[in-house]
Design a protein around this motif. Structure first.
Motif, short mmCIF file in Angstrom:
data_model
loop_
_atom_site.label_atom_id
_atom_site.label_comp_id
_atom_site.label_asym_id
_atom_site.label_seq_id
_atom_site.Cartn_x
_atom_site.Cartn_y
_atom_site.Cartn_z
N MET A 75 45.00 53.91 54.41
CA MET A 75 44.61 53.81 55.70
C MET A 75 43.56 53.80 55.56
SD MET A 75 43.83 57.48 57.99
CE MET A 75 45.47 57.89 58.11
N LYS A 76 43.86 52.49 56.89
CA LYS A 76 42.91 51.58 57.07
C LYS A 76 42.47 52.15 58.79
CE LYS A 76 44.45 47.51 55.11
NZ LYS A 76 45.39 46.27 54.94
N ILE A 77 40.92 52.43 58.64
CA ILE A 77 40.73 52.46 59.98
C ILE A 77 39.77 51.83 60.91
CG2 ILE A 77 40.48 54.86 59.48
CD1 ILE A 77 37.75 54.98 59.09
N ILE A 78 39.74 51.50 62.19
CA ILE A 78 37.79 51.17 62.50
C ILE A 78 37.54 51.76 63.05
CG2 ILE A 78 37.41 49.09 64.45
CD1 ILE A 78 39.97 47.53 63.24
N ILE A 79 36.08 51.29 63.44
CA ILE A 79 35.30 52.32 64.06
C ILE A 79 34.61 51.13 64.92
CG2 ILE A 79 33.10 53.23 63.67
CD1 ILE A 79 33.77 54.18 61.47
N ILE A 80 34.62 52.07 66.03
CA ILE A 80 34.00 51.16 67.36
C ILE A 80 32.91 52.22 68.09
CG2 ILE A 80 34.61 50.20 69.77
CD1 ILE A 80 37.14 50.06 69.37
N GLU A 81 31.36 51.59 67.45
CA GLU A 81 30.56 52.56 67.95
C GLU A 81 28.91 51.48 67.98
OE1 GLU A 81 27.90 55.08 68.47
OE2 GLU A 81 29.33 56.12 68.12
N TYR B 150 31.75 57.07 58.81
CA TYR B 150 33.12 56.60 57.93
C TYR B 150 32.30 57.74 57.00
CZ TYR B 150 34.01 53.84 54.22
OH TYR B 150 34.61 52.93 52.84
N SER B 151 31.09 58.52 57.13
CA SER B 151 30.87 58.77 55.13
C SER B 151 31.49 60.62 55.35
CB SER B 151 28.87 59.15 54.88
OG SER B 151 29.49 60.13 54.19
N THR B 152 31.90 60.79 56.95
CA THR B 152 32.22 61.64 56.62
C THR B 152 33.80 61.78 57.14
OG1 THR B 152 30.76 62.94 58.16
CG2 THR B 152 32.70 64.46 58.19
N LEU B 153 34.47 61.22 57.41
CA LEU B 153 36.20 60.81 57.03
C LEU B 153 36.36 60.54 55.35
CD1 LEU B 153 36.29 58.25 60.48
CD2 LEU B 153 37.83 60.28 59.50
N MET B 154 34.71 59.85 54.48
CA MET B 154 34.99 58.98 53.16
C MET B 154 35.23 60.84 52.17
SD MET B 154 35.49 55.98 52.49
CE MET B 154 35.59 55.97 51.15
N GLN B 155 34.55 61.66 53.05
CA GLN B 155 34.30 63.27 52.31
C GLN B 155 35.68 63.46 52.25
OE1 GLN B 155 31.25 65.68 53.30
NE2 GLN B 155 30.32 64.03 53.58
N ILE B 156 36.63 63.94 53.53
CA ILE B 156 37.90 63.64 53.62
C ILE B 156 39.05 63.62 53.39
CG2 ILE B 156 39.49 64.58 55.72
CD1 ILE B 156 37.04 64.80 57.52
N LYS B 157 39.03 61.99 53.36
CA LYS B 157 40.27 61.51 53.22
C LYS B 157 39.45 59.93 52.06
CE LYS B 157 44.58 59.77 54.23
NZ LYS B 157 45.51 59.94 53.39
N PRO B 158 39.20 60.28 50.79
CA PRO B 158 38.20 58.68 49.99
C PRO B 158 38.99 57.81 49.46
CG PRO B 158 38.94 61.35 48.97
CD PRO B 158 39.92 61.41 49.83
N ASP B 159 40.66 57.70 50.04
CA ASP B 159 41.83 56.30 50.08
C ASP B 159 41.25 55.54 51.71
OD1 ASP B 159 42.76 58.40 51.57
OD2 ASP B 159 44.94 56.89 50.98
N ILE B 160 40.20 56.54 52.92
CA ILE B 160 40.09 54.89 53.79
C ILE B 160 39.75 54.20 53.30
CG2 ILE B 160 38.79 55.67 56.23
CD1 ILE B 160 39.85 57.84 56.20
#
Length: 254
Positions: A1-7, A17-27
């Protein structure tokens, strides 16, 4: 899954991003964008991701402006520190959100939801931005009784009854609490004045005073008034003769 963060806060983006990687490492993080202008330019020249996490308040405007300029065909999770009044507006208009600071379980549910309903949730969302922006534009602090301040990487709601004054020093707007704490805020005094209730008075170009902070008003030559406050403050607050009558009426109003 490809994501973009606007912040626009680097540490906040990294934490998300770190929290998302813990949930879904293939992000796969496609980009981190920090402003409305940068985002518009990016989306004009790059493919869209599978999912966007977007802060609402950016340094150069609201992120809704991005999606008014660029047709986005993927779901967006809006990240916000607004309180319940604004959150209700998002719910009413069908736009999903997560509250700051980020919670791992909430992020996990957001990813699951958007993975399953990607197409359905993206449909017609652009038409909803204008409605939400109108609600945010009419968002009055006097209706919520709080003022949102940004301190380091946190958003703090402060009750208006805790604020003694807003004032300008060295062309920077500051918020002074009855507790003695001072916070820098990005708003102008004009912007603050347009949002807060009648319990505050614009004494002059520099000061916006809470009625509860005023101890007394003293005659001051020529035909002006000088405000004495209930708290320690080393600057004189002078009210012009043109505003004198209005101030006295404001102080007498219950």
């Amino acid at each position: 899954m490809k994501i973009i963060i606007i912040e626009d806060e680097t540490l906040v983006a990294e934490d998300l991003y770190s929290t998302l990687m813990q949930i879904k490492p293939d992000i796969e993080l496609q980009a981190v964008l920090s402003s409305v202008s940068e985002s518009i330019e990016y989306f004009s020249n790059h493919p869209q991701p599978d999912l966007i996490f977007s802060d609402i308040q950016l340094g150069d405007g609201l992120s809704f402006q991005i999606f008014s300029h660029i047709e986005i065909n993927v779901p967006i999770v809006f990240c916000t520190a607004f309180d319940d009044y604004a959150i209700e507006a998002f719910q009413t208009n069908g736009i999903d959100y997560i509250l700051k600071p980020y919670d791992k379980n909430v992020l996990d549910k957001a990813i699951q939801k958007y993975s399953l309903l990607k197409t359905a949730l993206a449909k017609d969302v652009i038409q909803q931005y204008d409605a939400v922006m109108k609600v945010l534009d009419s968002y009055k602090l006097q209706e919520t009784g709080t003022f949102m301040i940004k301190h380091r990487d946190r958003y703090l709601p402060v009750g208006l009854d805790k604020i003694a004054m807003f004032y300008l020093e060295d062309e920077v707007c500051r918020l002074y609490l009855f507790s003695g704490k001072i916070y820098f805020i990005p708003d102008t005094l004009e912007e603050v004045e347009s949002k807060i209730g009648s319990n505050f008075f614009r004494a002059n170009r520099q000061f916006l005073i809470n009625k509860e902070a005023v101890l007394e008003a003293l005659e001051y030559f020529p035909r002006k008034l000088k405000l004495q406050l209930k708290l320690s403050f080393d600057k004189e607050i002078i009210v012009s003769k043109e505003k004198k009558t209005k101030l006295l009426k404001w102080l007498n109003d219950v």
